[in-house]
Motif scaffolding. Sequence first.
Motif, PDB file in Angstrom:
ATOM      1  N   SER A 290       0.823  -1.213   0.000  1.00  0.00           N
ATOM      2  CA  SER A 290       0.000   0.000   0.000  1.00  0.00           C
ATOM      3  C   SER A 290       0.854   1.260   0.000  1.00  0.00           C
ATOM      4  CB  SER A 290      -0.911   0.009   1.231  1.00  0.00           C
ATOM      5  OG  SER A 290      -1.662   1.200   1.283  1.00  0.00           O
ATOM      6  N   ASP A 291       0.331   2.319  -0.628  1.00  0.00           N
ATOM      7  CA  ASP A 291       0.994   3.628  -0.590  1.00  0.00           C
ATOM      8  C   ASP A 291       0.780   4.318   0.754  1.00  0.00           C
ATOM      9  OD1 ASP A 291       1.925   3.365  -3.165  1.00  0.00           O
ATOM     10  OD2 ASP A 291       0.223   4.417  -4.074  1.00  0.00           O
ATOM     11  N   VAL A 292      -0.177   3.827   1.523  1.00  0.00           N
ATOM     12  CA  VAL A 292      -0.449   4.369   2.855  1.00  0.00           C
ATOM     13  C   VAL A 292      -0.339   3.220   3.848  1.00  0.00           C
ATOM     14  CG1 VAL A 292      -2.115   5.571   4.317  1.00  0.00           C
ATOM     15  CG2 VAL A 292      -2.017   6.085   1.874  1.00  0.00           C
ATOM     16  N   PRO A 293       0.475   3.343   4.905  1.00  0.00           N
ATOM     17  CA  PRO A 293       0.693   2.222   5.824  1.00  0.00           C
ATOM     18  C   PRO A 293      -0.553   1.841   6.617  1.00  0.00           C
ATOM     19  CG  PRO A 293       1.716   4.221   6.667  1.00  0.00           C
ATOM     20  CD  PRO A 293       1.272   4.531   5.274  1.00  0.00           C
ATOM     21  N   TYR A 294      -0.504   0.651   7.181  1.00  0.00           N
ATOM     22  CA  TYR A 294      -1.617   0.123   7.985  1.00  0.00           C
ATOM     23  C   TYR A 294      -1.847   0.990   9.212  1.00  0.00           C
ATOM     24  CZ  TYR A 294      -3.997  -2.894  11.361  1.00  0.00           C
ATOM     25  OH  TYR A 294      -4.854  -3.400  12.301  1.00  0.00           O
ATOM     26  N   ASP A 295      -3.116   1.175   9.556  1.00  0.00           N
ATOM     27  CA  ASP A 295      -3.501   1.915  10.760  1.00  0.00           C
ATOM     28  C   ASP A 295      -4.494   1.069  11.542  1.00  0.00           C
ATOM     29  OD1 ASP A 295      -4.803   3.742  12.603  1.00  0.00           O
ATOM     30  OD2 ASP A 295      -3.927   5.365  11.434  1.00  0.00           O
ATOM     31  N   SER A 296      -4.203   0.854  12.805  1.00  0.00           N
ATOM     32  CA  SER A 296      -5.004  -0.076  13.611  1.00  0.00           C
ATOM     33  C   SER A 296      -6.223   0.570  14.259  1.00  0.00           C
ATOM     34  CB  SER A 296      -4.126  -0.675  14.711  1.00  0.00           C
ATOM     35  OG  SER A 296      -3.647   0.351  15.575  1.00  0.00           O
ATOM     36  N   THR A 297      -6.459   1.853  14.010  1.00  0.00           N
ATOM     37  CA  THR A 297      -7.558   2.562  14.672  1.00  0.00           C
ATOM     38  C   THR A 297      -8.921   2.012  14.249  1.00  0.00           C
ATOM     39  OG1 THR A 297      -6.206   4.551  14.596  1.00  0.00           O
ATOM     40  CG2 THR A 297      -8.534   4.844  15.103  1.00  0.00           C
ATOM     41  N   TYR A 298      -9.829   1.915  15.222  1.00  0.00           N
ATOM     42  CA  TYR A 298     -11.226   1.590  14.913  1.00  0.00           C
ATOM     43  C   TYR A 298     -11.914   2.877  14.455  1.00  0.00           C
ATOM     44  CZ  TYR A 298     -10.914  -3.033  17.074  1.00  0.00           C
ATOM     45  OH  TYR A 298     -10.585  -4.337  17.361  1.00  0.00           O
ATOM     46  N   ILE A 299     -12.730   2.758  13.428  1.00  0.00           N
ATOM     47  CA  ILE A 299     -13.375   3.946  12.880  1.00  0.00           C
ATOM     48  C   ILE A 299     -14.885   3.761  12.832  1.00  0.00           C
ATOM     49  CG2 ILE A 299     -13.082   3.154  10.488  1.00  0.00           C
ATOM     50  CD1 ILE A 299     -12.599   6.120   9.753  1.00  0.00           C
ATOM     51  N   ALA A 300     -15.604   4.819  13.217  1.00  0.00           N
ATOM     52  CA  ALA A 300     -17.068   4.770  13.231  1.00  0.00           C
ATOM     53  C   ALA A 300     -17.614   4.869  11.814  1.00  0.00           C
ATOM     54  CB  ALA A 300     -17.621   5.905  14.080  1.00  0.00           C
ATOM     55  N   LYS A 301     -18.827   4.412  11.643  1.00  0.00           N
ATOM     56  CA  LYS A 301     -19.445   4.401  10.319  1.00  0.00           C
ATOM     57  C   LYS A 301     -19.520   5.796   9.706  1.00  0.00           C
ATOM     58  CE  LYS A 301     -23.681   2.961   7.922  1.00  0.00           C
ATOM     59  NZ  LYS A 301     -25.007   2.334   8.093  1.00  0.00           N
ATOM     60  N   LYS A 302     -19.772   6.803  10.540  1.00  0.00           N
ATOM     61  CA  LYS A 302     -19.928   8.168  10.022  1.00  0.00           C
ATOM     62  C   LYS A 302     -18.636   8.716   9.420  1.00  0.00           C
ATOM     63  CE  LYS A 302     -18.839  10.666  14.310  1.00  0.00           C
ATOM     64  NZ  LYS A 302     -17.682  11.389  13.775  1.00  0.00           N
ATOM     65  N   ASP A 303     -17.510   8.107   9.780  1.00  0.00           N
ATOM     66  CA  ASP A 303     -16.221   8.581   9.278  1.00  0.00           C
ATOM     67  C   ASP A 303     -15.725   7.801   8.067  1.00  0.00           C
ATOM     68  OD1 ASP A 303     -15.970  10.559  11.286  1.00  0.00           O
ATOM     69  OD2 ASP A 303     -15.335   9.028  12.703  1.00  0.00           O
ATOM     70  N   LEU A 304     -16.509   6.842   7.609  1.00  0.00           N
ATOM     71  CA  LEU A 304     -16.160   6.082   6.412  1.00  0.00           C
ATOM     72  C   LEU A 304     -16.596   6.860   5.165  1.00  0.00           C
ATOM     73  CD1 LEU A 304     -17.337   2.540   7.584  1.00  0.00           C
ATOM     74  CD2 LEU A 304     -14.978   3.292   7.313  1.00  0.00           C
ATOM     75  N   LYS A 339     -15.643  -3.233  17.162  1.00  0.00           N
ATOM     76  CA  LYS A 339     -15.521  -2.979  18.591  1.00  0.00           C
ATOM     77  C   LYS A 339     -16.631  -2.011  18.987  1.00  0.00           C
ATOM     78  CE  LYS A 339     -12.213  -1.315  22.063  1.00  0.00           C
ATOM     79  NZ  LYS A 339     -10.859  -0.742  22.259  1.00  0.00           N
ATOM     80  N   SER A 340     -17.277  -2.281  20.088  1.00  0.00           N
ATOM     81  CA  SER A 340     -18.390  -1.422  20.517  1.00  0.00           C
ATOM     82  C   SER A 340     -17.865  -0.214  21.296  1.00  0.00           C
ATOM     83  CB  SER A 340     -19.368  -2.213  21.396  1.00  0.00           C
ATOM     84  OG  SER A 340     -18.705  -2.698  22.550  1.00  0.00           O
ATOM     85  N   GLY A 341     -18.607   0.854  21.183  1.00  0.00           N
ATOM     86  CA  GLY A 341     -18.319   2.055  21.978  1.00  0.00           C
ATOM     87  C   GLY A 341     -16.993   2.723  21.701  1.00  0.00           C
ATOM     88  N   VAL A 342     -16.564   2.770  20.446  1.00  0.00           N
ATOM     89  CA  VAL A 342     -15.283   3.428  20.161  1.00  0.00           C
ATOM     90  C   VAL A 342     -15.413   4.951  20.225  1.00  0.00           C
ATOM     91  CG1 VAL A 342     -14.413   1.540  18.756  1.00  0.00           C
ATOM     92  CG2 VAL A 342     -15.693   3.376  17.650  1.00  0.00           C
ATOM     93  N   ASN A 343     -16.586   5.445  19.939  1.00  0.00           N
ATOM     94  CA  ASN A 343     -16.882   6.876  20.076  1.00  0.00           C
ATOM     95  C   ASN A 343     -18.055   7.044  21.021  1.00  0.00           C
ATOM     96  OD1 ASN A 343     -14.903   7.659  18.302  1.00  0.00           O
ATOM     97  ND2 ASN A 343     -16.283   7.930  16.549  1.00  0.00           N
ATOM     98  N   ALA A 344     -18.070   8.159  21.710  1.00  0.00           N
ATOM     99  CA  ALA A 344     -19.189   8.449  22.610  1.00  0.00           C
ATOM    100  C   ALA A 344     -19.649   9.884  22.397  1.00  0.00           C
ATOM    101  CB  ALA A 344     -18.771   8.241  24.057  1.00  0.00           C
ATOM    102  N   VAL A 423     -17.373   8.390  30.958  1.00  0.00           N
ATOM    103  CA  VAL A 423     -18.161   8.232  29.736  1.00  0.00           C
ATOM    104  C   VAL A 423     -17.993   6.841  29.138  1.00  0.00           C
ATOM    105  CG1 VAL A 423     -18.452   9.054  27.359  1.00  0.00           C
ATOM    106  CG2 VAL A 423     -18.183  10.704  29.220  1.00  0.00           C
ATOM    107  N   PHE A 424     -16.746   6.346  29.084  1.00  0.00           N
ATOM    108  CA  PHE A 424     -16.513   5.077  28.402  1.00  0.00           C
ATOM    109  C   PHE A 424     -16.707   3.850  29.296  1.00  0.00           C
ATOM    110  CE2 PHE A 424     -14.535   8.018  25.433  1.00  0.00           C
ATOM    111  CZ  PHE A 424     -14.978   7.504  24.228  1.00  0.00           C
ATOM    112  N   GLY A 451     -17.252   0.785  16.178  1.00  0.00           N
ATOM    113  CA  GLY A 451     -16.260   1.059  15.154  1.00  0.00           C
ATOM    114  C   GLY A 451     -15.766  -0.221  14.523  1.00  0.00           C
ATOM    115  N   ILE A 452     -15.206  -0.107  13.357  1.00  0.00           N
ATOM    116  CA  ILE A 452     -14.659  -1.260  12.655  1.00  0.00           C
ATOM    117  C   ILE A 452     -13.188  -0.994  12.354  1.00  0.00           C
ATOM    118  CG2 ILE A 452     -15.325  -0.398  10.356  1.00  0.00           C
ATOM    119  CD1 ILE A 452     -15.898  -3.373   9.619  1.00  0.00           C
TER     120      ILE A 452
END
Length: 698
Positions: A290-304, A339-344, A423-424, A451-452
């Motif tokens: 990949s031209d962009v390296p792997y990132d392990s962050t979970y991301i919410a649907k709204k940010d896809l 993963k559940s509850g990645v954003n609140a 909160v979390f 998040g996924i």
Amino acid sequence: MAVLSNIRQRSALMIAVIAFALFAFIIGDLFNSGGFSSTSKDVGSINGKDISFEDFRIKVGNVEKSGQGITSTAAANRVWDQEVSVALLTSEFDKLGLRVGEKHIMEVLKADQNIGKNPMFLNAAGMFDVAKFKEYFKSNPTQAQYLQEREKDAELNAKFQIYNTLIKSSLFTTESEGKLKYEMEANKVNFAYVGGLYSTIKDSDVKVTDAEITDYMKKNEKKFKADESREVEYVLIEDKASKEDEAEVKTKMERLLSGSVVYNQATAKNDTLAGFKSAKNTIEFVNSNSDVPYDSTYIAKKDLPAVDADKLFNLAPGEVYGPYVFGKYYALSKSLGKKSGVNAKASHILISYEGAQVPNQKEKRTKEEAKAKAESILAQVQANPDSFMMLAFSSSDDSSAQQGGDLGYFGQNQMVKPFNDFVFNNGIGKVGLVETPFGFHIIKITDKQDGIRLATIALKIEASEATSDKMFTQATKFEMEAADKDFGKVAKEMGLKVEAPVTVQAMDENFGPLGNQRSIVRWAFEDNTKVGAVKRFEVANLGHVIATVKNIDDSGLVPMSQARAYVEPILKNKKKAELIKAKMSGSSLEAIAKSVGSTVQQATDVTMQNPVLAGVGQEPKVVGTAFALAANKLSAPIEGNTGVYVVKNSSVVKAPALKDHAAYVAQLKAQAAGDVNRVLPALKDNAEIEDNRKQFNY
């Protein structure tokens, strides 16, 4: 899928806006760098006083080195503005014989936090100690030059304070002015009128020539005064991927997805390489391809990516989606689980206290008082959850109070730890009280997002070497042909678009929609660049710009293209006024109304303070004439803002006389307070300023 956020960040454009300070202290350290080169020794002059290029270059270098991320041209513009302002004001200081003593200079220096609050210069009581300040520089001779520069600036600032005070003191309002204001507000006039509106004549029926516009600007030179300018047309040949380039990237993606067979020279056999779908080490596969390296962050649907969000978010673990286009990339994504509850999302009411890290408290209170109030509010919220928003509006010390305490969505560890943990570690709807360095927070958890984690291969869609060569060849050919032929005609023959012309001045950096293109502007003002000159520029992240100078304006007036929108309606109305006045005839309003196809109108209780004709608008000339007329007297035609008018005074009702006009005098004084800011622009308008900056290379 945070890789998608990385892609988004890479394509973002950040614009930094840097404020200009008239009397900014200039750092004493002198740098010898700067992008200038010229055989001239002076960068300009103000009222005959030359500005040395060498001194100017050093100051520009200091600004560039100040860590503000400013370009050399912007730095030069800032220093020039400062030099002009200082020269003009210093001349005024000298005319007035302004002098300042050591005490005044020291007060200005103390106002600088780096001096006035510097621990080195404070006594045991925490107060600034002049003796300590002087002793420091006496025992550090190497800093003497720095102090001298600071004292020069402080002296200038001190004189400016005195000058500013003198100007403010000279602004006064008389009793007569207060009386006039009262009468303009209170005196009323009643009159009848006939109006021949400009709108009754079509614009197409009156023509305004360029010569007439130029003549008008010359007669009103101060209003239209401007530096010389160049009008530049251009063709943009973008260095972007061709359809073949996109197809090649897509083919590569498909091979990565399913795997491929490659010849192994060592074994003289074909090897089958695993694809993204079956790769045993997904992360290693991404980082290798990949031209962009792997990132392990979970991301919410709204940010896809909006178009593909549903399919990406609903991927089962191990399932792959793509290829799909996101910005300037082709992408393949594999789900590594959710993963559940990645954003609140939460709302809060902040009750701060003296000593807490909150700049704008609504009221002063001790920590104990704050805690008691927070507990009281918590009890109210628990008893009536719907009251949270109104309590936030009325009680919270946080800026989120305007949103009813709503903080929006946030991720893990974005908030201070006690807030984050509450909160979390709790579910939606939970209300509680936590303490942070900011004070006491009544928190209500309003939502959470799952998040996924996606492993994404992203390949940039960009022009291949062959495509770039083709664009270069096309741009070079166009430049060569346009140099000897009509620019627009050559563009049309080659299937290229001539963009709208851009008007620039010598020290501009921005070039229309292309943004900062200083090299194009600089070229347009070179001595050997005449009308019709053509040159090609390679522009990073854009491609090739082939520019031609369409017009050179050395008249000292704003370009015709800019002035026309303002001047043309004025001149058209003047011509319409003559046509309307030629129609107006008769000795009565009724006869005049008939001649222009209008009717007699009545204006009642109109004042000079608000000279508005109902259904027409502001007409101060008309109302002023009505006040000046004797009763039942008919006026001559009046050229107003919206038409030509004839008025007949019915009566003037004068307001009762007042013994004291102090309230009106006070209003005028308040309005005049800002007049002090008009001094410097007035000095600039009347000064003889020679600007040679365009002769220097930045």
